[in-house]
Design a protein around this motif. Structure first.
Motif, PDB file in Angstrom:
ATOM      1  N   ARG A 205       1.201   5.278   0.409  1.00 60.77           N
ATOM      2  CA  ARG A 205       0.587   6.667   0.714  1.00 60.77           C
ATOM      3  C   ARG A 205       1.140   7.611   0.766  1.00 60.77           C
ATOM      4  NH1 ARG A 205      -2.712   4.180   5.530  1.00 60.77           N
ATOM      5  NH2 ARG A 205      -4.271   2.328   4.399  1.00 60.77           N
ATOM      6  N   TYR A 206       1.168   8.576   1.288  1.00 59.01           N
ATOM      7  CA  TYR A 206       1.538  10.065   1.252  1.00 59.01           C
ATOM      8  C   TYR A 206       1.414  10.594   2.662  1.00 59.01           C
ATOM      9  CZ  TYR A 206       2.995   9.050  -3.731  1.00 59.01           C
ATOM     10  OH  TYR A 206       2.898   8.707  -4.694  1.00 59.01           O
TER      11      TYR A 206
ATOM     12  N   ASP B 137       0.818  -1.788  -0.104  1.00 63.03           N
ATOM     13  CA  ASP B 137       0.645  -0.063   0.308  1.00 63.03           C
ATOM     14  C   ASP B 137       0.754   1.062   0.117  1.00 63.03           C
ATOM     15  OD1 ASP B 137      -1.601   1.110   0.463  1.00 63.03           O
ATOM     16  OD2 ASP B 137      -2.505   1.674   2.076  1.00 63.03           O
TER      17      ASP B 137
ATOM     18  N   THR C 259       5.304   2.968   2.254  1.00 57.90           N
ATOM     19  CA  THR C 259       4.840   2.247   1.740  1.00 57.90           C
ATOM     20  C   THR C 259       4.612   1.291   2.693  1.00 57.90           C
ATOM     21  OG1 THR C 259       6.474   2.855  -0.427  1.00 57.90           O
ATOM     22  CG2 THR C 259       5.563   0.479  -0.465  1.00 57.90           C
TER      23      THR C 259
ATOM     24  N   ARG D 273       6.896   9.655   0.379  1.00 57.09           N
ATOM     25  CA  ARG D 273       5.621   8.428   0.247  1.00 57.09           C
ATOM     26  C   ARG D 273       5.932   7.262   1.154  1.00 57.09           C
ATOM     27  NH1 ARG D 273       7.512   7.574  -5.056  1.00 57.09           N
ATOM     28  NH2 ARG D 273       9.696   5.868  -3.957  1.00 57.09           N
TER      29      ARG D 273
END
Length: 168
Positions: free
Chosen positions: A22-23, A20, A164, A162
């Motif tokens: 995401r930021y 997944d 992960t 970022r």
């Protein structure tokens, strides 16, 4: 054996597919400009005056004409038949005229005792060195850890990171 490798590869791909991304925003704790010496090359035209001998062009139609006549006579004398004499005369006249023109060109630029001033210019590359900010060393925190990254632009109070998440 290949079936096991295929299954292992499929499991690896599916694990990455499950990751997944995401930021998040991370607070900036420090910004330090990176200053480097940068070379800038710029073409510049430099001009000056020189005194050079005056060149006089001497033009005369006599030299090519005499060469053509002599060449034509030689070409005519070399042929055995009437047709060969005509062709030889034409070829000889052309060659003689060309040779005479070359001789004249070599001698037509005569230097005199007079000197003239003329402007001479050349283009040279001038290099200047300047100290410039080429980037920023940014320190930021995320999840209790401190990180650093080089960035081209000066960041604000936060940087986007970022994140992960995937199976270990």
């Amino acid at each position: 054996m290949w079936k096991q490798n295929l299954m292992l590869g499929a499991a690896f791909v599916s694990a990455n597919a499950l990751a997944d991304v995401r930021y998040a925003d991370a607070p900036v704790t420090g910004v330090e400009p990176i200053v480097e010496t940068v070379a800038h090359v710029e073409p510049k035209e430099h001009c000056w005056f020189e005194e050079v001998p005056e060149r006089v062009v001497a033009q005369s139609a006599t030299t090519p004409l005499v060469g053509a006549l002599i060449g034509g006579a030689i070409g005519n004398a070399m042929g055995h038949k009437k047709r060969n004499k005509q062709v030889g005369a034409v070829v000889g006249a052309l060659l003689g005229g060309s040779i005479a023109a070359d001789i004249q060109r070599q001698g037509e630029r005569v230097e005199s005792n007079r000197r003239v001033r003329r402007q001479v210019c050349e283009v040279v590359d001038e290099t200047t060195y300047r100290r410039e900010v080429t980037g920023y060393l940014v320190t930021y925190e995320y999840a209790g850890q401190t990180y650093q990254a080089r960035m081209r632009q000066r960041p604000g109070d936060h940087v986007r990171v970022r994140v992960t998440v995937g199976p270990a």
